[in-house]
Write a protein that holds these residues in place. Structure first.
Motif, PDB file in Angstrom:
ATOM      1  N   ILE A  14       1.025  -1.067  -0.199  1.00  0.00           N
ATOM      2  CA  ILE A  14       0.151   0.339  -0.091  1.00  0.00           C
ATOM      3  C   ILE A  14       0.899   1.542   0.052  1.00  0.00           C
ATOM      4  O   ILE A  14       0.480   2.307  -0.822  1.00  0.00           O
ATOM      5  CB  ILE A  14      -1.175   0.190   1.509  1.00  0.00           C
ATOM      6  N   MET A  15       2.395   0.690   0.906  1.00  0.00           N
ATOM      7  CA  MET A  15       2.663   2.684   0.760  1.00  0.00           C
ATOM      8  C   MET A  15       3.266   2.237  -0.476  1.00  0.00           C
ATOM      9  O   MET A  15       3.678   3.525  -0.743  1.00  0.00           O
ATOM     10  CB  MET A  15       4.162   2.279   2.235  1.00  0.00           C
ATOM     11  N   LEU A  16       3.866   0.714  -0.761  1.00  0.00           N
ATOM     12  CA  LEU A  16       4.871   1.326  -2.050  1.00  0.00           C
ATOM     13  C   LEU A  16       3.769   2.420  -3.363  1.00  0.00           C
ATOM     14  O   LEU A  16       4.048   2.831  -4.542  1.00  0.00           O
ATOM     15  CB  LEU A  16       5.423   0.270  -2.892  1.00  0.00           C
ATOM     16  N   ILE A 130       8.734   9.509  -4.055  1.00  0.00           N
ATOM     17  CA  ILE A 130      10.273   8.681  -3.308  1.00  0.00           C
ATOM     18  C   ILE A 130      10.712   8.090  -2.131  1.00  0.00           C
ATOM     19  O   ILE A 130      10.572   6.633  -1.752  1.00  0.00           O
ATOM     20  CB  ILE A 130      11.443   9.591  -3.914  1.00  0.00           C
ATOM     21  N   PHE A 131      10.699   9.058  -1.314  1.00  0.00           N
ATOM     22  CA  PHE A 131      10.671   8.851   0.119  1.00  0.00           C
ATOM     23  C   PHE A 131       9.456   7.581   1.148  1.00  0.00           C
ATOM     24  O   PHE A 131       9.966   6.395   0.918  1.00  0.00           O
ATOM     25  CB  PHE A 131      10.046   9.719   1.181  1.00  0.00           C
ATOM     26  N   LEU A 132       8.266   7.359   0.401  1.00  0.00           N
ATOM     27  CA  LEU A 132       7.905   6.290   0.383  1.00  0.00           C
ATOM     28  C   LEU A 132       8.037   5.016  -0.191  1.00  0.00           C
ATOM     29  O   LEU A 132       7.975   3.641   0.674  1.00  0.00           O
ATOM     30  CB  LEU A 132       6.040   6.520  -0.046  1.00  0.00           C
ATOM     31  N   GLU A 133       8.727   5.169  -1.334  1.00  0.00           N
ATOM     32  CA  GLU A 133       8.774   4.129  -2.449  1.00  0.00           C
ATOM     33  C   GLU A 133       9.657   3.450  -1.393  1.00  0.00           C
ATOM     34  O   GLU A 133       9.937   2.360  -1.768  1.00  0.00           O
ATOM     35  CB  GLU A 133       9.415   4.224  -3.773  1.00  0.00           C
ATOM     36  N   VAL A 134      10.849   4.306  -0.903  1.00  0.00           N
ATOM     37  CA  VAL A 134      12.285   3.222  -0.716  1.00  0.00           C
ATOM     38  C   VAL A 134      11.841   2.033   0.783  1.00  0.00           C
ATOM     39  O   VAL A 134      12.442   1.884   0.851  1.00  0.00           O
ATOM     40  CB  VAL A 134      13.203   4.786   0.048  1.00  0.00           C
ATOM     41  N   ALA A 136       9.479   1.763   1.709  1.00  0.00           N
ATOM     42  CA  ALA A 136       8.029   0.479   1.714  1.00  0.00           C
ATOM     43  C   ALA A 136       9.255  -0.462   1.633  1.00  0.00           C
ATOM     44  O   ALA A 136       8.712  -1.572   2.169  1.00  0.00           O
ATOM     45  CB  ALA A 136       6.740   0.481   0.444  1.00  0.00           C
ATOM     46  N   GLY A 137      10.626  -0.428   1.145  1.00  0.00           N
ATOM     47  CA  GLY A 137      11.392  -1.722   0.746  1.00  0.00           C
ATOM     48  C   GLY A 137      11.432  -2.806   0.017  1.00  0.00           C
ATOM     49  O   GLY A 137      11.111  -4.286   0.655  1.00  0.00           O
ATOM     50  N   LEU A 138      10.508  -2.738  -0.511  1.00  0.00           N
ATOM     51  CA  LEU A 138      10.134  -3.652  -1.679  1.00  0.00           C
ATOM     52  C   LEU A 138      10.651  -3.688  -3.129  1.00  0.00           C
ATOM     53  O   LEU A 138      11.534  -4.585  -3.164  1.00  0.00           O
ATOM     54  CB  LEU A 138       8.356  -4.150  -1.784  1.00  0.00           C
ATOM     55  N   LYS A 208      13.491  13.756   8.885  1.00  0.00           N
ATOM     56  CA  LYS A 208      12.476  14.009  10.240  1.00  0.00           C
ATOM     57  C   LYS A 208      11.351  13.078  10.237  1.00  0.00           C
ATOM     58  O   LYS A 208      10.459  13.348  11.551  1.00  0.00           O
ATOM     59  CB  LYS A 208      11.916  15.991   9.829  1.00  0.00           C
ATOM     60  N   ILE A 209      10.902  12.701   9.994  1.00  0.00           N
ATOM     61  CA  ILE A 209       9.908  11.518   9.528  1.00  0.00           C
ATOM     62  C   ILE A 209      10.138  10.478   9.445  1.00  0.00           C
ATOM     63  O   ILE A 209      10.948   9.096   8.667  1.00  0.00           O
ATOM     64  CB  ILE A 209       9.073  11.655   8.142  1.00  0.00           C
ATOM     65  N   HIS A 210       9.790   9.616  10.761  1.00  0.00           N
ATOM     66  CA  HIS A 210      10.306   8.225  10.928  1.00  0.00           C
ATOM     67  C   HIS A 210       9.121   7.438  11.587  1.00  0.00           C
ATOM     68  O   HIS A 210       8.921   6.221  11.964  1.00  0.00           O
ATOM     69  CB  HIS A 210      11.033   8.241  12.643  1.00  0.00           C
ATOM     70  N   PHE A 211       7.920   7.731  11.354  1.00  0.00           N
ATOM     71  CA  PHE A 211       6.496   7.320  12.014  1.00  0.00           C
ATOM     72  C   PHE A 211       6.612   6.388  10.500  1.00  0.00           C
ATOM     73  O   PHE A 211       5.999   5.637  11.088  1.00  0.00           O
ATOM     74  CB  PHE A 211       4.937   8.006  11.463  1.00  0.00           C
ATOM     75  N   PHE A 212       7.094   6.154   9.291  1.00  0.00           N
ATOM     76  CA  PHE A 212       6.365   5.233   8.701  1.00  0.00           C
ATOM     77  C   PHE A 212       7.372   3.718   9.145  1.00  0.00           C
ATOM     78  O   PHE A 212       7.327   2.863   8.237  1.00  0.00           O
ATOM     79  CB  PHE A 212       6.744   5.259   7.271  1.00  0.00           C
ATOM     80  N   ASP A 213       8.598   4.197   9.811  1.00  0.00           N
ATOM     81  CA  ASP A 213       9.740   3.030  10.052  1.00  0.00           C
ATOM     82  C   ASP A 213       8.758   2.089  10.921  1.00  0.00           C
ATOM     83  O   ASP A 213       8.800   1.090  10.569  1.00  0.00           O
ATOM     84  CB  ASP A 213      10.602   3.072  11.372  1.00  0.00           C
TER      85      ASP A 213
END
Length: 219
Positions: A14-16, A130-134, A136-138, A208-213
């Motif tokens: 979903i993140m990707l 790009i931030f979300l794509e990376v 996602a780690g897929l 600055k954004i660590h929520f998605f980790d």
């Protein structure tokens, strides 16, 4: 696969998809701003002006498919079969760009300061995508995958490869402009701004954004 693992991968996909969608919207906004297109999209944009019955999204998909083929040629046996899913991403990404252009049909800034604001907004969209794509780690989209492959084979730092890669695309676009349109279609000050600032904005997001980790349970 456990339920926890299943939901983890579902969130990642979903993140990707969200990342690709936001990136596509950023590219569409940069096109609507009309003060220069991002380096990675310069070639599809110019080709669309040369062959107008093929959309920018379709040219983008074709370009990224060629980047997958480039990875296969460069990496040979080291190319992971899983990475063939980049072909699907290429088609989806192209469709998302065309969809975003339709979504923003009515955004037509007519004076320079409005164009500039829209372009700055586009850089934030692209960087966050790009931030979300990376995160996602897929999978990486094929352009980034090709740059990674070149970096791996040549032992040259990825950042330097990206600069050379982007410059090559802009140069090819520049030559095609002179040959077929006789003007610098899509290659303007915005192209330079995107080359400089998208990476800087992305760096800020990473710091600055660590929520998605936690969201994808990377940590």
């Amino acid at each position: 696969m456990s339920k926890k693992c299943f939901f983890n991968y579902t969130r990642r996909y979903i993140m990707l998809f969200c990342g690709l969608s936001i990136m596509a919207m950023g590219i569409a906004l940069s096109i609507k701003a009309d003060i220069g297109i991002t380096p990675i999209s310069s070639l599809p944009y110019v080709l669309n002006h040369i062959i107008s019955n093929v959309t920018i999204g379709e040219f983008t998909a074709a370009m990224h498919i060629s980047f997958v083929l480039l990875q296969i040629v460069l990496l040979k046996k080291e190319f992971e079969v899983f990475q063939l899913l980049q072909l699907i991403l290429a088609v989806v990404f192209g469709a998302l760009i065309d969809g975003a252009l339709l979504l923003f049909t009515h955004i037509n800034p007519s004076v320079y300061h409005q164009q500039f604001v829209v372009f700055v907004l586009s850089m934030f969209f692209i960087a966050f995508g790009i931030f979300l794509e990376v995160k996602a780690g897929l999978l990486l989209i094929a352009g980034d995958g090709a740059m990674k492959a070149i970096s791996t084979i040549s032992k040259i730092d990825f950042g330097k490869v990206k600069i050379g890669f982007d410059c090559s695309l802009v140069l090819i676009s520049f030559v095609l402009c002179l040959m077929f349109t006789h003007e610098l279609t899509g290659i303007r000050e915005g192209t330079v701004l995107a080359a400089i600032f998208v990476g800087m904005i992305l760096k800020v997001f990473n710091e600055k954004i660590h929520f998605f980790d936690k969201f994808v349970e990377i940590n």
